[in-house]
Design an enzyme around this catalytic site. Structure first.
Site, PDB file in Angstrom:
ATOM      1  N   ARG A   2       1.068  -1.124  -0.142  1.00 51.22           N
ATOM      2  CA  ARG A   2      -0.103   0.006   0.084  1.00 51.22           C
ATOM      3  C   ARG A   2       0.996   1.085  -0.067  1.00 51.22           C
ATOM      4  O   ARG A   2       1.665   1.441   0.708  1.00 51.22           O
ATOM      5  CB  ARG A   2      -1.033  -0.030   1.246  1.00 51.22           C
ATOM      6  CG  ARG A   2      -0.527   0.049   2.515  1.00 51.22           C
ATOM      7  CD  ARG A   2      -1.603   0.346   3.673  1.00 51.22           C
ATOM      8  NE  ARG A   2      -1.453  -0.088   4.904  1.00 51.22           N
ATOM      9  CZ  ARG A   2      -0.848   0.620   5.878  1.00 51.22           C
ATOM     10  NH1 ARG A   2      -0.114   1.711   5.434  1.00 51.22           N
ATOM     11  NH2 ARG A   2      -0.707  -0.096   6.921  1.00 51.22           N
ATOM     12  N   HIS A   6      -2.628   3.485   6.454  1.00 52.68           N
ATOM     13  CA  HIS A   6      -3.567   2.492   6.729  1.00 52.68           C
ATOM     14  C   HIS A   6      -4.954   3.181   6.551  1.00 52.68           C
ATOM     15  O   HIS A   6      -5.835   2.584   5.627  1.00 52.68           O
ATOM     16  CB  HIS A   6      -3.660   2.047   8.155  1.00 52.68           C
ATOM     17  CG  HIS A   6      -4.733   1.228   8.357  1.00 52.68           C
ATOM     18  ND1 HIS A   6      -5.028   0.113   8.042  1.00 52.68           N
ATOM     19  CD2 HIS A   6      -5.962   1.474   9.226  1.00 52.68           C
ATOM     20  CE1 HIS A   6      -6.124  -0.527   8.369  1.00 52.68           C
ATOM     21  NE2 HIS A   6      -6.538   0.444   8.966  1.00 52.68           N
ATOM     22  N   TYR A  18       5.392   4.093  11.909  1.00 53.41           N
ATOM     23  CA  TYR A  18       5.829   2.642  12.051  1.00 53.41           C
ATOM     24  C   TYR A  18       6.805   2.344  10.617  1.00 53.41           C
ATOM     25  O   TYR A  18       7.378   1.362  10.890  1.00 53.41           O
ATOM     26  CB  TYR A  18       4.553   1.933  12.271  1.00 53.41           C
ATOM     27  CG  TYR A  18       3.657   2.100  11.221  1.00 53.41           C
ATOM     28  CD1 TYR A  18       3.458   1.495  10.056  1.00 53.41           C
ATOM     29  CD2 TYR A  18       2.388   2.998  11.490  1.00 53.41           C
ATOM     30  CE1 TYR A  18       2.491   1.623   9.031  1.00 53.41           C
ATOM     31  CE2 TYR A  18       1.560   3.001  10.644  1.00 53.41           C
ATOM     32  CZ  TYR A  18       1.545   2.645   9.496  1.00 53.41           C
ATOM     33  OH  TYR A  18       0.629   2.609   8.467  1.00 53.41           O
TER      34      TYR A  18
HETATM   35  C1  LIG Z   1     -12.303  -8.179  13.785  1.00 52.33           C
HETATM   36  C2  LIG Z   1     -11.530  -6.910  13.672  1.00 52.33           C
HETATM   37  N1  LIG Z   1     -10.567  -6.666  14.394  1.00 52.33           N
HETATM   38  C3  LIG Z   1      -9.593  -5.661  14.286  1.00 52.33           C
HETATM   39  C4  LIG Z   1     -10.169  -4.616  13.464  1.00 52.33           C
HETATM   40  C5  LIG Z   1      -9.377  -3.272  13.316  1.00 52.33           C
HETATM   41  N2  LIG Z   1      -8.544  -3.238  11.801  1.00 52.33           N
HETATM   42  C6  LIG Z   1      -9.031  -2.779  11.051  1.00 52.33           C
HETATM   43  S1  LIG Z   1      -8.006  -2.778   9.698  1.00 52.33           S
HETATM   44  C7  LIG Z   1      -7.015  -3.753  10.506  1.00 52.33           C
HETATM   45  C8  LIG Z   1      -5.594  -4.109   9.943  1.00 52.33           C
HETATM   46  C9  LIG Z   1      -5.939  -5.305   8.943  1.00 52.33           C
HETATM   47  O1  LIG Z   1      -4.837  -5.913   8.109  1.00 52.33           O
HETATM   48  P1  LIG Z   1      -5.116  -6.540   6.784  1.00 52.33           P
HETATM   49  O2  LIG Z   1      -5.999  -7.555   6.936  1.00 52.33           O
HETATM   50  O3  LIG Z   1      -3.621  -6.953   6.428  1.00 52.33           O
HETATM   51  O4  LIG Z   1      -5.501  -5.473   5.637  1.00 52.33           O
HETATM   52  P2  LIG Z   1      -5.003  -3.959   5.388  1.00 52.33           P
HETATM   53  O5  LIG Z   1      -5.382  -2.984   6.086  1.00 52.33           O
HETATM   54  O6  LIG Z   1      -3.642  -4.061   5.387  1.00 52.33           O
HETATM   55  O7  LIG Z   1      -5.251  -3.742   3.892  1.00 52.33           O
HETATM   56  C10 LIG Z   1      -7.438  -3.943  11.732  1.00 52.33           C
HETATM   57  C11 LIG Z   1      -6.641  -4.800  12.894  1.00 52.33           C
HETATM   58  C12 LIG Z   1     -11.267  -4.914  12.734  1.00 52.33           C
HETATM   59  N3  LIG Z   1     -11.736  -3.972  11.633  1.00 52.33           N
HETATM   60  N4  LIG Z   1     -12.053  -6.131  12.712  1.00 52.33           N
END
Ligand SMILES: Cc1ncc(C[n+]2csc(CCOP(=O)(O)OP(=O)(O)O)c2C)c(N)n1
Lengths: 328, 340
Positions: free
Chosen positions: A248, A252, A260
């Protein structure tokens, strides 16, 4: 199965559409949010997760899908929605919270639903996987054509739903493909500090299904691997798991200071931007001219500009419409 | 509260982090885990500085594996540790609820008291900034309904620090809910009244004890977290027209300080309950029922200002329309006046 010229051009155009869409959203999102950055303000309030850089995952997979196929996506859904053929005008209006949006403004950017092309997404990590399995089961039971594809981030591969869904799809041999967009970060947490193995395709072995790893965010390689997995699903031979190394280019979410990230990471990623790389490929392999390129880019941008204009010109819903589509 | 010689105004986020740091310094058993709570300091800032001071051993970023780390919190707590666990948004608890309501909340009882489960769960609640229905809920009643867990939800930084310290020292599981709009993170807007003086030394605010945050004689307004601030704003406006409103901050959902509410309603004879959680089967009905059970003569039928029973919509006009507000409290009071 390598992509032909038309398929390459389709992928390239979708990537441009998607990237320019995110660039526009990024700018509009900041309207009304300075000098003090408050998510509640501006024409696009709330959280905003941009997909810049991850376009190859969307186009390489969706190039094999039709409207009848099912896709579930995540909190970072725009690139996948665009490649799946979601109505761009109404999706944009939804992101703006307008009445003409796909959900009349009730869903917003993390809850894009377009039943016409069987697209949906959710903000809860890994929770698109079960529904993708269920949709595949439904097609199987109804003896209807179509496969389901669940897109998730690499962070989601550590959720219970990930493992349970793959096992269920495998024991029932369902027509579903699980696609991990590995952008190396789950918010601020690096993949190598949260995931016990290097590449999640290895986990496919635990469920007795094929696993594939695609390095280097390469749309052409993704196309080939996804084609294999989707064909297999269409033939009734069961699910596959694909992990794609992507990245990306944005934070975030909008407002992320990205402290980070190691120094220099962003620059290195921009040097690997898949869109100029694809352009170079077209020039080298497909006799692609500067003029043709400009025309394609112009068309992609125009489509986005019109969608944004549509969203801006649309009305907000009446507040009381909050009480519709629900029983109380 | 004694008058401080020097004002030391903190946000709820900083007050929570300070309490945790102080408890970690004196109690080796306390550790923190959750998503992005390490070097980032928590998406909502309430673990900021902890990783620097205590390192990765005691301040642990987790994978997105809530089922595992909620269960792990139960196991660690039962084995003598005092885990503080964060799950960013209360909306996310669906993926790991079993460990909470079937283990954490029940093991002490099931074991006849042999086993204690001193876990603190921190989570953010509330909306108002257009984050839609999976990131804006309060779910107060969902947790408060289930026996075996204490549930606290501060409206200001002083209470946040004191309740956090009390929660960490409590031998029962405690759910610590913090409202995003009160947290003091600029990007979520900030309720200025939530940023108050916080003493540097440790102290506790008793769990299960409400606070009368504004005294009055004509109507009792009861709320928690954001509801308290709506109540205070409504009370200020009502005062301008000569109506004296008493505002009660429940501070804890479980145990629920019914006595303070009942005592106040005996005095005022009017009751309005405010809650940003869904209206039905919730805090508002629990409070009104608790008063009704006393048979206190009321001057008007009690009123509630709560979230309608709909998923929280994304778009600003719909969401703002649905949220509780000071104006809605005033309208509720006017209705009571009309019907008296
Ligand atoms: C069950 C749950 N736990 C925590 C979150 C908070 N959260 C939103 S995005 C994220 C990171 C997700 O990482 P990834 O699956 O690698 O997707 P990316 O954001 O990198 O596209 C987190 C922890 C959430 N939305 N749902």
């Amino acid at each position: 199965m390598k992509p032909n010229r038309n398929q390459k051009l389709w992928m390239y155009e979708q990537m441009h559409t998607s990237r320019y869409f995110e660039e526009c959203i990024e700018k509009i999102y900041m309207e009304g949010k300075s000098p003090a950055f408050n998510m509640a303000n501006g024409p696009i309030p709330g959280e905003m997760h941009l997909s810049n850089g991850q376009e190859p995952c969307a186009v390489g997979v969706c190039a094999h899908l039709d409207a009848e196929d099912i896709v579930t996506s995540t909190h970072r859904p725009h690139h996948v929605a665009i490649a799946k053929g979601v109505d761009l005008d109404r999706m944009t209006a939804e992101i703006f919270g307008k009445k003409s949006g796909l959900s009349g403004g009730r869903g917003g950017h993390m809850h894009i639903f377009d039943a016409d092309v069987n697209f949906s997404c959710s903000g809860i990590i890994a929770e698109g996987m079960g529904p993708a399995v269920g949709a595949a089961l439904s097609r199987h039971l109804q003896k209807k054509a179509g496969v389901a594809v669940a897109f998730i981030g690499e962070g989601a591969a550590n959720q219970g739903a990930f493992h349970e869904s793959i096992n269920l799809a495998a024991v029932w041999k369902l027509p579903v493909v699980f696609v991990i967009e590995d952008n190396a970060w789950g918010i601020s947490v690096a993949k190598n500090t949260s995931t016990a193995i290097e590449h999640n395709d290895a986990r496919a072995a635990a469920y007795g299904i094929p696993g594939h790893f695609v390095p280097d965010n390469d749309p052409l390689a993704i196309f080939e691997v996804a084609g294999k997995a989707i064909d297999r699903a269409r033939r009734g031979e069961g699910p596959s798991l694909i992990e794609i190394e992507t990245f990306r280019l944005a934070g975030h979410f909008m407002g992320d200071a990205e402290g980070y990230r190691p120094k220099g990471e962003k620059d290195a990623l921009y040097a690997r931007d898949p869109i100029p790389k694809m352009r170079q490929h077209l020039i080298d392999e497909e006799n692609w001219s500067e003029e043709q390129d400009q025309e394609l880019v112009h068309r992609a941008h125009k489509r986005v500009d019109l969608a944004i204009q549509f969203a801006r010109d649309s009305e907000y819903p009446a507040p009381e419409e909050a009480m519709e589509q629900v029983f109380v | 509260m004694t008058v401080a010689t020097k004002e030391r105004k903190l946000t709820i986020a900083r007050a929570m982090a300070e309490s945790i740091a102080q408890e970690m310094r004196t109690d080796e058993r306390v550790f923190v885990m959750g998503e992005d709570i390490g070097p980032l300091g928590g998406v909502f800032g309430n673990t900021r500085g902890l990783h620097d001071e205590f390192g990765s051993e005691r301040v642990r970023d987790t994978p997105i594996s809530e089922t595992a780390f909620m269960g792990a919190a139960v196991g660690a707590a039962s084995d003598g540790m005092r885990p503080i666990v964060e799950l960013m948004f209360v909306d996310f608890f669906g993926v790991c609820f079993d460990a909470i309501y079937n283990l954490m909340a029940k093991n002490t009882y099931f074991s006849g008291g042999n086993v204690q489960v001193p876990v603190v769960l921190m989570t953010s609640t509330g909306g108002g900034y257009s984050d839609a229905g999976q990131h804006s809920q309060c779910l107060h009643a969902t947790f408060a309904h289930l026996p075996g867990m204490k549930v606290v939800a501060p409206s200001n930084a002083y209470d946040a620090k004191g309740l956090m310290t009390a929660a960490i020292r409590d031998n029962n599981p405690v759910i610590f809910m913090f409202h995003k709009a009160l947290q003091g993170m600029g990007w979520l807007g900030t309720e200025k009244d939530a940023i108050v003086h916080v003493p540097e030394e440790t102290y506790t605010v008793p769990i299960g004890k409400a606070a009368v945050v504004r005294e009055g004689t004509d109507v009792t307004i009861v709320g928690i977290t954001s509801g308290v601030h709506h109540g205070i704003k409504a009370a200020r406006k009502l005062a301008e027209r000569g109506v004296s409103a008493e505002v009660i901050d429940l501070r804890s959902l479980v145990p629920l300080d019914r006595e303070t509410v009942i005592e106040s309603v005996r005095k005022t004879g009017r009751l309005i309950v405010v809650d940003e959680d869904y209206q039905s089967y919730g805090l508002t009905s629990e409070i009104i029922c608790s008063v009704a059970e006393q048979g206190i003569p009321l001057k008007a039928a009690p009123q509630r200002v709560a979230y309608p029973d709909i998923p929280i919509p994304f778009t600003r006009p719909m969401e703002q329309w649905a949220l509780p507000s000071a104006d809605k409290i005033i309208a509720a009071y006017e209705l009571m006046e009309k019907n008296t």
